[in-house]
Design a protein around this motif. Structure first.
Motif, PDB file in Angstrom:
ATOM      1  N   LEU A 210       0.805  -1.218   0.000  1.00 56.17           N
ATOM      2  CA  LEU A 210       0.000   0.000   0.000  1.00 56.17           C
ATOM      3  C   LEU A 210       0.840   1.271   0.000  1.00 56.17           C
ATOM      4  O   LEU A 210       0.295   2.363   0.144  1.00 56.17           O
ATOM      5  N   THR A 211       2.159   1.150  -0.141  1.00 53.00           N
ATOM      6  CA  THR A 211       2.988   2.345  -0.278  1.00 53.00           C
ATOM      7  C   THR A 211       2.740   2.964  -1.649  1.00 53.00           C
ATOM      8  O   THR A 211       2.309   2.280  -2.589  1.00 53.00           O
ATOM      9  N   ALA A 212       3.015   4.252  -1.778  1.00 49.54           N
ATOM     10  CA  ALA A 212       2.739   4.967  -3.030  1.00 49.54           C
ATOM     11  C   ALA A 212       3.473   4.332  -4.215  1.00 49.54           C
ATOM     12  O   ALA A 212       2.876   4.105  -5.277  1.00 49.54           O
ATOM     13  N   ASN A 213       4.756   4.036  -4.033  1.00 47.72           N
ATOM     14  CA  ASN A 213       5.538   3.468  -5.139  1.00 47.72           C
ATOM     15  C   ASN A 213       5.030   2.086  -5.545  1.00 47.72           C
ATOM     16  O   ASN A 213       4.987   1.759  -6.738  1.00 47.72           O
ATOM     17  N   ALA A 214       4.648   1.265  -4.567  1.00 46.54           N
ATOM     18  CA  ALA A 214       4.152  -0.082  -4.873  1.00 46.54           C
ATOM     19  C   ALA A 214       2.831  -0.014  -5.632  1.00 46.54           C
ATOM     20  O   ALA A 214       2.611  -0.754  -6.600  1.00 46.54           O
ATOM     21  N   ILE A 215       1.936   0.878  -5.204  1.00 44.59           N
ATOM     22  CA  ILE A 215       0.633   1.017  -5.862  1.00 44.59           C
ATOM     23  C   ILE A 215       0.796   1.545  -7.283  1.00 44.59           C
ATOM     24  O   ILE A 215       0.208   1.026  -8.238  1.00 44.59           O
ATOM     25  N   LEU A 216       1.621   2.614  -7.444  1.00 45.51           N
ATOM     26  CA  LEU A 216       1.831   3.194  -8.775  1.00 45.51           C
ATOM     27  C   LEU A 216       2.488   2.184  -9.712  1.00 45.51           C
ATOM     28  O   LEU A 216       2.135   2.101 -10.893  1.00 45.51           O
ATOM     29  N   SER A 217       3.445   1.423  -9.174  1.00 47.89           N
ATOM     30  CA  SER A 217       4.112   0.404  -9.986  1.00 47.89           C
ATOM     31  C   SER A 217       3.111  -0.645 -10.466  1.00 47.89           C
ATOM     32  O   SER A 217       3.084  -0.995 -11.658  1.00 47.89           O
ATOM     33  N   LEU A 218       2.259  -1.128  -9.560  1.00 46.80           N
ATOM     34  CA  LEU A 218       1.281  -2.153  -9.918  1.00 46.80           C
ATOM     35  C   LEU A 218       0.281  -1.630 -10.945  1.00 46.80           C
ATOM     36  O   LEU A 218      -0.007  -2.302 -11.944  1.00 46.80           O
ATOM     37  N   LEU A 219      -0.249  -0.442 -10.715  1.00 48.61           N
ATOM     38  CA  LEU A 219      -1.236   0.134 -11.634  1.00 48.61           C
ATOM     39  C   LEU A 219      -0.634   0.347 -13.024  1.00 48.61           C
ATOM     40  O   LEU A 219      -1.275   0.069 -14.041  1.00 48.61           O
ATOM     41  N   TYR A 220       0.591   0.846 -13.051  1.00 55.67           N
ATOM     42  CA  TYR A 220       1.257   1.083 -14.337  1.00 55.67           C
ATOM     43  C   TYR A 220       1.470  -0.229 -15.083  1.00 55.67           C
ATOM     44  O   TYR A 220       1.214  -0.323 -16.290  1.00 55.67           O
ATOM     45  N   LEU A 221       1.926  -1.252 -14.366  1.00 47.08           N
ATOM     46  CA  LEU A 221       2.210  -2.533 -15.010  1.00 47.08           C
ATOM     47  C   LEU A 221       0.938  -3.237 -15.472  1.00 47.08           C
ATOM     48  O   LEU A 221       0.936  -3.897 -16.513  1.00 47.08           O
ATOM     49  N   VAL A 222      -0.151  -3.089 -14.708  1.00 52.00           N
ATOM     50  CA  VAL A 222      -1.422  -3.729 -15.087  1.00 52.00           C
ATOM     51  C   VAL A 222      -2.011  -3.054 -16.317  1.00 52.00           C
ATOM     52  O   VAL A 222      -2.284  -3.702 -17.337  1.00 52.00           O
ATOM     53  N   PHE A 223      -2.219  -1.730 -16.221  1.00 49.36           N
ATOM     54  CA  PHE A 223      -2.977  -1.023 -17.258  1.00 49.36           C
ATOM     55  C   PHE A 223      -2.124  -0.598 -18.454  1.00 49.36           C
ATOM     56  O   PHE A 223      -2.587  -0.649 -19.599  1.00 49.36           O
TER      57      PHE A 223
END
Length: 307
Positions: A210-223
């Motif tokens: 739930l850290t900012a970098n982890a969330i942004l990384s996941l969203l970027y890689l998914v979408f």
């Protein structure tokens, strides 16, 4: 439109390695974050294809989707995600470019046909490039985990080559199904297997996800990485041919290497840079026949237009 989409695809594929690195450095467990990425991307894409009536739910019950998922997603990305804990994103990207080399070696073993001389030369050049790429990490600051990470990425490309060769027959077998739906199905299987692997090998702490970098990384890689990048790839295959979109392998790894150094302060040795360029040259030589055919088709089209 084709050229614009090609440039966008190269940029996307060139940034995914750094996005993986950012998420892992933020504390995201590699297998869990990789599994979540591919499973979510697969579910969203497959649901969209069902809504567009370009896929059937029964597709998920074919063993071909499982086997392709093992090769193209699980076997390829489990080693890559693990390796990026110990290897820079740029090095991981360059080593991942050895995929076509593995494909050529596998096809040679299956067909028992000797490849063209220029392809064999490309194979030798690529191997020299791998040696140059890894050499500084062995001689300057030796780390067993770093070396193991490099080997893991190359090992993953063996799975990729098997999945790529097998997926060609799968696409022919399911000609009435969109390649995007086939890709979505295999991502679901591969992602699910990564999540199962995570269950037995990792401790997942949700606060790290739930850290900012982890969330942004996941969203970027998914979408962007999985859904947008691969959709553009299959669109280019449909609009051009299978060879042209695959040339991203000559460009994206160098983009990834540059981004890692510029944006993430990753170390870069001159020998590693020379090795990376040498690998790309080797991959170009391996695919020279296909590239010549591509250039010949382009020349014929231009001649037809001028006439």
């Amino acid at each position: 439109m084709v050229l614009l989409n090609y440039v966008v695809m190269c940029l996307i594929f060139g940034t995914t390695f750094l996005a993986i690195k950012v998420g892992i450095d933020a504390g995201a467990p590699p297998f869990f974050s990789g599994g979540l990425r591919f499973f979510l991307a697969g579910v969203i894409l497959f649901s969209f294809m069902l809504w567009k009536k370009q896929a059937r739910l029964s597709l998920l019950f074919h063993k071909e989707m499982l086997l392709t998922g093992i090769g193209l997603t699980f076997g390829t990305f489990a080693p890559l995600y693990w390796a990026e804990q110990h290897v820079s994103s740029g090095i991981a990207a360059i080593l991942s470019a050895t995929g076509p080399l593995m494909v050529m070696l596998l096809q040679t073993g299956i067909t028992r046909q000797k490849p063209p001389g220029i392809a064999l030369m490309g194979c030798l050049v690529a191997f020299v490039g791998v040696f140059l790429l890894i050499l500084p990490g062995v001689t300057v600051s030796f780390s067993l985990l770093w070396l193991t990470g490099c080997i893991a990425v190359i090992f993953g490309e063996l799975f990729y080559s098997a999945g790529a060769v097998y997926s060609r027959s799968v696409i022919q077998r399911f000609q009435d199904t969109s390649p995007i739906a086939l890709n979505a199905a295999q991502m679901m299987y591969g992602g699910a297997m990564l999540l199962v692997l995570s269950l037995f090998t990792e401790q997942v702490h949700m606060e790290s996800m739930l850290t900012a970098n982890a969330i942004l990384s996941l969203l970027y890689l998914v979408f962007v990485g999985s859904m947008m990048g691969h959709s553009i790839f299959y669109w280019l295959v449909a609009k051009t041919n299978p060879v042209f979109p695959s040339t991203w392998l000559y460009i994206s790894p160098l983009i990834a290497l540059s981004l890692g150094v510029i944006l993430y302060n990753e170390p870069l040795y001159l020998l590693s840079l020379a090795g990376g360029i040498t690998i790309i040259v080797g991959i170009i030589l391996i695919n020279m026949d296909g590239l010549k055919q591509l250039m010949g088709k382009k020349a014929n089209k231009l001649r037809d237009v001028s006439n």
